[in-house]
Design a protein around this motif. Structure first.
Motif, PDB file in Angstrom:
ATOM      1  N   ASP A  53       0.788  -1.228   0.000  1.00 21.71           N
ATOM      2  CA  ASP A  53       0.000   0.000   0.000  1.00 21.71           C
ATOM      3  C   ASP A  53       0.825   1.285   0.000  1.00 21.71           C
ATOM      4  O   ASP A  53       0.253   2.382   0.001  1.00 21.71           O
ATOM      5  CB  ASP A  53      -0.973   0.006   1.179  1.00 21.71           C
ATOM      6  N   PHE A  54       2.153   1.172  -0.015  1.00 20.72           N
ATOM      7  CA  PHE A  54       3.017   2.354  -0.100  1.00 20.72           C
ATOM      8  C   PHE A  54       3.987   2.169  -1.261  1.00 20.72           C
ATOM      9  O   PHE A  54       4.521   1.065  -1.444  1.00 20.72           O
ATOM     10  CB  PHE A  54       3.804   2.559   1.195  1.00 20.72           C
ATOM     11  N   PRO A  55       4.235   3.214  -2.027  1.00 19.83           N
ATOM     12  CA  PRO A  55       5.175   3.088  -3.154  1.00 19.83           C
ATOM     13  C   PRO A  55       6.568   2.678  -2.686  1.00 19.83           C
ATOM     14  O   PRO A  55       7.028   3.112  -1.624  1.00 19.83           O
ATOM     15  CB  PRO A  55       5.183   4.501  -3.767  1.00 19.83           C
ATOM     16  N   ASP A  56       7.221   1.856  -3.477  1.00 15.60           N
ATOM     17  CA  ASP A  56       8.565   1.382  -3.130  1.00 15.60           C
ATOM     18  C   ASP A  56       9.542   2.555  -3.019  1.00 15.60           C
ATOM     19  O   ASP A  56       9.482   3.525  -3.792  1.00 15.60           O
ATOM     20  CB  ASP A  56       9.078   0.410  -4.198  1.00 15.60           C
ATOM     21  N   GLY A  57      10.450   2.434  -2.065  1.00 18.65           N
ATOM     22  CA  GLY A  57      11.532   3.402  -1.935  1.00 18.65           C
ATOM     23  C   GLY A  57      11.139   4.762  -1.399  1.00 18.65           C
ATOM     24  O   GLY A  57      11.894   5.723  -1.552  1.00 18.65           O
ATOM     25  N   THR A  58       9.980   4.864  -0.721  1.00 21.67           N
ATOM     26  CA  THR A  58       9.511   6.182  -0.249  1.00 21.67           C
ATOM     27  C   THR A  58       9.529   6.325   1.268  1.00 21.67           C
ATOM     28  O   THR A  58       9.202   7.394   1.785  1.00 21.67           O
ATOM     29  CB  THR A  58       8.071   6.452  -0.722  1.00 21.67           C
ATOM     30  N   LEU A 215       6.291  24.914   4.147  1.00 21.14           N
ATOM     31  CA  LEU A 215       6.201  23.505   4.524  1.00 21.14           C
ATOM     32  C   LEU A 215       5.545  22.693   3.414  1.00 21.14           C
ATOM     33  O   LEU A 215       5.999  21.587   3.096  1.00 21.14           O
ATOM     34  CB  LEU A 215       5.409  23.347   5.828  1.00 21.14           C
ATOM     35  N   GLY A 216       4.502  23.231   2.807  1.00 20.80           N
ATOM     36  CA  GLY A 216       3.843  22.522   1.716  1.00 20.80           C
ATOM     37  C   GLY A 216       4.783  22.283   0.553  1.00 20.80           C
ATOM     38  O   GLY A 216       4.779  21.202  -0.058  1.00 20.80           O
ATOM     39  N   ALA A 217       5.621  23.271   0.253  1.00  9.88           N
ATOM     40  CA  ALA A 217       6.589  23.117  -0.835  1.00  9.88           C
ATOM     41  C   ALA A 217       7.617  22.037  -0.491  1.00  9.88           C
ATOM     42  O   ALA A 217       7.991  21.220  -1.340  1.00  9.88           O
ATOM     43  CB  ALA A 217       7.285  24.447  -1.111  1.00  9.88           C
ATOM     44  N   ALA A 218       8.083  22.025   0.768  1.00 16.79           N
ATOM     45  CA  ALA A 218       9.061  21.028   1.187  1.00 16.79           C
ATOM     46  C   ALA A 218       8.472  19.623   1.134  1.00 16.79           C
ATOM     47  O   ALA A 218       9.119  18.680   0.662  1.00 16.79           O
ATOM     48  CB  ALA A 218       9.567  21.341   2.595  1.00 16.79           C
ATOM     49  N   LEU A 219       7.233  19.481   1.601  1.00 13.82           N
ATOM     50  CA  LEU A 219       6.593  18.167   1.561  1.00 13.82           C
ATOM     51  C   LEU A 219       6.319  17.735   0.127  1.00 13.82           C
ATOM     52  O   LEU A 219       6.329  16.531  -0.175  1.00 13.82           O
ATOM     53  CB  LEU A 219       5.282  18.189   2.359  1.00 13.82           C
ATOM     54  N   GLY A 220       6.104  18.713  -0.751  1.00 10.96           N
ATOM     55  CA  GLY A 220       5.871  18.384  -2.153  1.00 10.96           C
ATOM     56  C   GLY A 220       7.060  17.717  -2.814  1.00 10.96           C
ATOM     57  O   GLY A 220       6.898  17.008  -3.818  1.00 10.96           O
ATOM     58  N   ASP A 221       8.259  17.934  -2.268  1.00 14.73           N
ATOM     59  CA  ASP A 221       9.453  17.272  -2.795  1.00 14.73           C
ATOM     60  C   ASP A 221       9.633  15.869  -2.229  1.00 14.73           C
ATOM     61  O   ASP A 221      10.493  15.119  -2.693  1.00 14.73           O
ATOM     62  CB  ASP A 221      10.704  18.097  -2.462  1.00 14.73           C
ATOM     63  N   LEU A 222       8.844  15.529  -1.212  1.00 17.57           N
ATOM     64  CA  LEU A 222       9.011  14.252  -0.516  1.00 17.57           C
ATOM     65  C   LEU A 222       7.833  13.304  -0.700  1.00 17.57           C
ATOM     66  O   LEU A 222       8.003  12.085  -0.617  1.00 17.57           O
ATOM     67  CB  LEU A 222       9.189  14.508   0.991  1.00 17.57           C
ATOM     68  N   LEU A 223       6.649  13.857  -0.929  1.00 18.42           N
ATOM     69  CA  LEU A 223       5.418  13.077  -0.982  1.00 18.42           C
ATOM     70  C   LEU A 223       4.696  13.330  -2.297  1.00 18.42           C
ATOM     71  O   LEU A 223       4.980  14.297  -3.007  1.00 18.42           O
ATOM     72  CB  LEU A 223       4.495  13.453   0.182  1.00 18.42           C
ATOM     73  N   ALA A 224       3.727  12.474  -2.587  1.00 21.58           N
ATOM     74  CA  ALA A 224       2.881  12.693  -3.759  1.00 21.58           C
ATOM     75  C   ALA A 224       1.951  13.872  -3.514  1.00 21.58           C
ATOM     76  O   ALA A 224       1.624  14.209  -2.372  1.00 21.58           O
ATOM     77  CB  ALA A 224       2.065  11.433  -4.054  1.00 21.58           C
ATOM     78  N   THR A 225       1.503  14.493  -4.588  1.00 22.46           N
ATOM     79  CA  THR A 225       0.648  15.673  -4.481  1.00 22.46           C
ATOM     80  C   THR A 225      -0.616  15.384  -3.679  1.00 22.46           C
ATOM     81  O   THR A 225      -1.030  16.192  -2.828  1.00 22.46           O
ATOM     82  CB  THR A 225       0.262  16.178  -5.884  1.00 22.46           C
ATOM     83  N   ASP A 226      -1.242  14.218  -3.926  1.00 25.08           N
ATOM     84  CA  ASP A 226      -2.475  13.913  -3.200  1.00 25.08           C
ATOM     85  C   ASP A 226      -2.201  13.643  -1.722  1.00 25.08           C
ATOM     86  O   ASP A 226      -3.082  13.862  -0.874  1.00 25.08           O
ATOM     87  CB  ASP A 226      -3.209  12.731  -3.842  1.00 25.08           C
TER      88      ASP A 226
END
Length: 259
Positions: A53-58, A215-226
Motif C-alpha cells: 500500500d506504499f510506493p517502493d523506496g519512499t 512547509l507545503g513546498a518542502a513536503l511536495g518534494d518528498l510526498l505525492a501531491t495527493d
C-alpha cells in the motif's frame, strides 16, 4: 565538540550494528567529525521492504517529512532527522535517543485501571484471560497522538515511543505515514473523541497555514501531491470536528504487534 545536528548532516557514517527486530534495514551508526562524534540510526532506501500500500523506496522520505511537520508545528516529537547519502546509498539518518526506560503502555486486569492511565481496549491474553490495554494519561503522549492524526501514522506501537531522560517524549519509525487514505493505527486512543483545547486548535491553524507556504513546498518534494493535499485536509477535518479522532468505522485501528 561538534554539534550533533551538524554531524547528522556532515559526519562520516560508520556502521556499528543492525537492529535485527526492524522490518526494514535499520543500522546503528557512529557519526564521526573532526571535533567529536554521535550515534544515529541510518535506514538506507535500498533496504526498504516492499509494501502493498506504499510506493517502493519512499519510506525514508516519509520519515523526514514527519520530522518537518513536527518541527513546523512546534511539537518537537521526532528526533533530528535528515536525508543523506551513506555506506549503502541514500537514506534517512536520525539522531539516536538514549532512553530513560520510562514505560507508557501496559496491560492491566479489567476494572483495575487506576489514576494516571487511560484504557484503550479490552482483549484476551495468550492464556485467554481478559486484559485491558492502557497507556499513560500524559500530555506529552497526547501531543504525539495529535501529531499521529495529522501525519496519518499507520504504525504507532508502544516500542515507537521513547523518553529521552530530559523530559521529552519522542516518536520514531514514521515510514508508513502520510498515505492519502485513512490508515491511522495507534495504541494512543485514550483521548479518542475528546475535545481539542484552544492551544491545540491554534497550533493546527498555524500548521495549516504553513502547509500553504514553505512547509507545503518542502513536503511536495518528498510526498505525492495527493498525500500533501490529504495532510492539509486532515488538519481541516480535525479543526472542523473539534476533537481527536475515534476508532469508529476503522478496520484496523491498533497496530500489531502492540509492543
Amino acid at each position: 565538540m561538534s554539534d550533533p545536528a551538524h554531524l547528522l548532516e556532515h559526519g562520516e557514517l560508520v556502521v556499528e550494528g543492525r537492529l535485527i527486530a526492524a522490518s526494514n534495514a535499520t543500522l546503528v551508526c557512529r557519526l564521526v567529525g573532526p571535533d567529536g562524534d554521535a550515534r544515529c540510526v541510518y535506514k538506507p532506501a535500498a533496504g526498504e521492504r516492499p509494501l502493498w500500500d506504499f510506493p517502493d523506496g519512499t519510506l525514508a522520505a516519509r520519515e523526514y517529512a514527519a520530522y518537518l511537520v513536527s518541527e513546523a508545528a512546534g511539537w518537537h516529537v521526532v528526533p533530528s532527522t535528515v536525508l543523506r547519502d551513506g555506506p549503502y546509498g541514500p537514506g534517512m539518518c536520525q539522531l539516536w535517543v538514549d532512553e530513560s526506560g520510562e514505560e507508557f503502555v501496559d496491560i492491566m486486569a479489567p476494572g483495575s485501571v487506576g489514576e494516571g492511565w487511560l484504557p484503550v481496549l479490552e482483549a484476551l491474553d495468550e492464556a485467554g484471560k481478559p486484559v485491558t490495554l492502557v497507556h499513560a494519561d500524559d500530555p506529552r503522549l497526547r501531543r504525539l497522538a495529535l501529531f499521529d492524526a495529522v501525519i496519518n501514522n499507520a504504525d504507532r506501537k508502544a516500542g515507537h515511543i521513547l523518553a529521552d531522560g530530559h523530559g521529552s517524549v519522542l516518536g520514531v519509525d514514521h515510514g508508513v505515514s502520510f498515505h492519502a487514505e485513512d490508515k491511522l493505527r495507534t495504541i494512543l486512543w485514550g483521548w479518542a473523541g475528546l475535545e481539542l483545547d484552544e492551544g491545540e486548535r491554534e497550533l493546527l491553524r498555524r500548521l495549516r497555514a504553513e502547509l500553504d507556504g514553505g512547509l507545503g513546498a518542502a513536503l511536495g518534494d518528498l510526498l505525492a501531491t495527493d498525500e500533501v493535499r490529504a495532510t492539509r485536509d486532515r488538519i481541516s477535518r480535525l479543526l472542523r470536528d473539534g476533537c481527536l479522532p475515534t476508532m469508529k468505522d476503522r478496520r484496523r485501528p491498533i497496530p500489531w504487534p502492540v509492543f
